[in-house]
Scaffold this active site. Structure first.
Site, PDB file in Angstrom:
ATOM      1  N   GLU A 187       6.330 -30.637   6.369  1.00 16.38           N
ATOM      2  CA  GLU A 187       5.131 -29.856   6.650  1.00 16.38           C
ATOM      3  C   GLU A 187       5.044 -29.514   8.140  1.00 16.38           C
ATOM      4  O   GLU A 187       5.595 -30.197   8.987  1.00 16.38           O
ATOM      5  CB  GLU A 187       3.883 -30.628   6.203  1.00 16.38           C
ATOM      6  CG  GLU A 187       3.886 -30.884   4.691  1.00 16.38           C
ATOM      7  CD  GLU A 187       2.589 -31.500   4.197  1.00 16.38           C
ATOM      8  OE1 GLU A 187       1.773 -31.944   5.025  1.00 16.38           O
ATOM      9  OE2 GLU A 187       2.396 -31.536   2.957  1.00 16.38           O
ATOM     10  N   HIS A 247      -0.693 -27.467   1.497  1.00 10.62           N
ATOM     11  CA  HIS A 247      -1.068 -28.765   0.902  1.00 10.62           C
ATOM     12  C   HIS A 247      -2.589 -28.883   0.791  1.00 10.62           C
ATOM     13  O   HIS A 247      -3.208 -29.818   1.299  1.00 10.62           O
ATOM     14  CB  HIS A 247      -0.509 -29.916   1.740  1.00 10.62           C
ATOM     15  CG  HIS A 247      -0.331 -31.179   0.941  1.00 10.62           C
ATOM     16  ND1 HIS A 247       0.521 -32.187   1.334  1.00 10.62           N
ATOM     17  CD2 HIS A 247      -0.907 -31.611  -0.212  1.00 10.62           C
ATOM     18  CE1 HIS A 247       0.467 -33.186   0.453  1.00 10.62           C
ATOM     19  NE2 HIS A 247      -0.393 -32.850  -0.493  1.00 10.62           N
TER      20      HIS A 247
END
Length: 323
Positions: free
Chosen positions: A272, A289
């Site tokens: 991420e 997310h």
């Protein structure tokens, strides 16, 4: 404002490294000495966590053994959400640190996002939005697939997967799914809920949309690679709201470029906050997310977070203690 329980009056030191509901942060500050530092680096985290009694995190920050060992007075690790794959549970247990999470509270939010991502990628909603913002009208190129009468395949029928199945049934889809433990009793129970149990291979071959809602563990890491993608229909779509590590993203990129599958919608990337090649593709929808990030679920999580943290810092077990 979410009020912290009376038992949390002692001014313990609490480090918050991931976003939580504003009301929950307000409650923490009313009860503890709170330090907020969003997504620190490992080096920063080692410095920050020294002297802390508790740390509050979600999925954005990893807690490896060396970070946990840098906090000799750490008593509680509070995971404001479901998974704990970003926490070294063995190191926490060795250090005598209680770890608790807040499972299933956000399952409905994640399931709704999965269905939303399904619509976004199958009807080219995100691509159409990008094009019209650039004053491109390519209406004829945006013909998409209807979901009614199609097959939703769900890999992992826990709380999130089961809720997604209910939503998919509700829009007129046939639902098939796979579980890690397939028994006749479970098969009958899922059948009553409108879900046909299959092997994961059968789900991949038969579904128009394959949704991944399984946890990340030794059995599911790289569950979807080039071999599995090759068994899917060329007209099918992959939706991942589980964890990035469940899918080999390099293999997924290649499959999308080659037309092995029609598209993908991804809420969870393996790494991420770093660029992903998947963002270069028009047949991919990406979100950062946000599965659990509904206002409603975050308020519920905040309430449970304060309650669990108060118990843990008082030397008692949080209701959802893991170690």
């Amino acid at each position: 404002m979410i009020s912290a329980p009376v038992s949390s009056v002692p001014r313990h030191k609490v480090l918050v490294v991931d976003p939580i509901a504003p009301q929950a942060l307000e409650g923490l500050r009313a009860a503890y000495e709170v330090t907020v530092r969003m997504q620190p680096s490992v080096a920063e985290l080692v410095d920050l966590i020294a002297g802390m009694d508790a740390i509050v995190l979600r999925s954005g920050v990893k807690l490896p053994a060396d970070v946990i060992s840098a906090a000799p007075q750490l008593k509680v690790i509070a995971r404001a959400g479901n998974g704990t794959d970003n926490i070294d549970l063995a190191a926490a247990e060795h250090a005598g640190v209680q770890v608790f999470n807040i499972p299933n509270v956000s399952s409905g939010a994640v399931a709704e996002l999965a269905l939303g991502l399904t619509y976004a990628v199958t009807r080219h909603i995100a691509l159409g939005d990008r094009q019209i913002r650039g004053n491109l009208w390519k209406k004829s190129e945006l013909a998409g697939m209807e979901l009614v009468g199609k097959t939703m395949g769900i890999v992992g029928l826990g709380d999130i997967g089961s809720r997604l199945a209910t939503l998919a049934n509700g829009v007129g889809m046939r639902v098939v799914g796979s579980v890690s433990r397939h028994t006749p009793d479970r098969e009958a129970a899922f059948a009553r809920a409108g879900i046909t149990l299959m092997t994961t291979d059968e789900v991949l071959r038969s579904a128009d949309v394959v949704a991944l809602t399984c946890p990340l563990n030794d059995h599911t890491r790289n569950l979807i690679t080039a071999a599995e993608l090759a068994t899917m229909q060329t007209s099918s779509y992959l939706v991942n709201v589980s964890r990035g590590g469940v899918v080999d993203e390099g293999d997924l990129y290649d499959a999308l470029v080659r037309g092995n599958i029609a598209g993908a919608a991804i809420d969870v990337l393996a790494v991420e906050r770093e660029p992903s090649r998947l963002a270069d593709l028009d047949n991919v929808v990406l979100t950062p997310h946000i599965g659990a990030m509904s206002v409603d679920s975050q308020r519920r999580i905040g309430t449970m977070l304060l309650e669990g943290l108060a118990l843990g810092l008082a030397g008692q077990d949080a209701p959802t203690r893991i170690v």
